[in-house]
Design a protein around this motif. Structure first.
Motif: not given
Length: 269
Positions: A111-116, A124-130
């Motif tokens: 349930g978590n989001l990770y990137y490099e 932008a993705y964080e803003k769109a996904s909340g």
């Protein structure tokens, strides 16, 4: 003439949601009216379950939600119904391939989001996904290769989405399923995973036939369910190739196209 619709399944971005990532009032009203008449209504999205849940609650949905393009199906209460994770070795191979190309990639786990690293793409993705993400470096991504439902390759600063999709499909023909959810978002899931498969499985568990389902979507990752369900509705803002696969076209996501379809094919049918 299609059968009476007993189930409605809608994509979120570009379908249920407008460009501001909000649900138009008319869509909420139409969903609640259909549910009040005994029609099952749910969401099938490429989004994380955690990102889709607030919208489900706003719509009053109590049917399990289809997230990560069908890789995870969970109840509104958080109980897992179905899961299909990428093999951990495949995750590592795909990550290394993406790293070699210099592309941006996101990994989802627990349930978590990770990137490099932190980039405008991530923000932008964080803003769109909340959903806030965490920068963990290349090694951090490789260390999180187990129980991954989806990888997302974003090609905004790289090749075209079509080119990235082709290269990934050619490099891993039997190990992944790739599809586009926007012009720049390439979704990577386990072979056999699709919104269609998850929708039909959920419907079967409720005694509902494929031809009793209306599906609504706008993107390439929606085509499977538009074709598999009895009534596939493309949004007015969908690409022409998506519209070509649908049974009908409704209004755009900006003017309550979902509500228009629900009223025309379900409430007034």
């Amino acid at each position: 003439m299609h059968k009476k619709i007993r189930m409605i399944v809608s994509d979120l971005d570009g379908t249920m949601l407008n460009a501001a990532f909000q649900i138009p009032k008319e869509n909420i009203e139409a969903v609640k009216e259909a549910a009040g008449k005994g029609v099952l209504v749910t969401i099938a999205t490429g989004r994380m379950y955690r990102s889709a849940l607030p919208y489900a609650k706003e719509l009053g949905i109590d049917v399990p939600l289809i997230a990560y393009n069908g890789a995870i199906v969970k109840t509104v209460g958080g109980e897992r119904i179905e899961t299909s994770f990428l093999h951990s070795d495949v995750v590592r191979k795909v990550l290394k391939f993406v790293f070699s190309k210099g592309w941006y990639v996101q990994l989802y786990r627990d349930g978590n989001l990770y990137y490099e690293v932190v980039k405008e793409t991530a923000r932008a993705y964080e803003k769109a996904s909340g959903v806030p993400g965490e920068a963990v470096g290349k090694e951090g991504l490789l260390e999180r290769a187990d129980e991954v439902p989806k990888l997302l390759v974003v090609t905004k600063d790289g090749p075209s989405g079509d080119e990235a999709l082709r290269l990934l499909a050619e490099a891993f023909p039997d190990e992944i399923m790739v599809m586009k959810s926007t012009d720049t978002y390439i979704e990577v899931v386990s072979p056999g995973v699709s919104k269609a498969k998850a929708v039909l499985s959920l419907a079967k568990s409720r005694g509902i036939e494929a031809d009793e389902i209306m599906a609504l979507g706008d993107s390439g990752n929606d085509v499977s369910m538009l074709k598999a369900c009895g009534l596939g509705i493309a949004m007015g803002n969908a690409s022409e190739n998506v519209k070509a696969e649908a049974d009908a076209v409704t209004g755009s996501c900006e003017n309550g196209g979902v509500a228009e379809a629900i009223r025309r094919y379900v409430l007034e049918a």
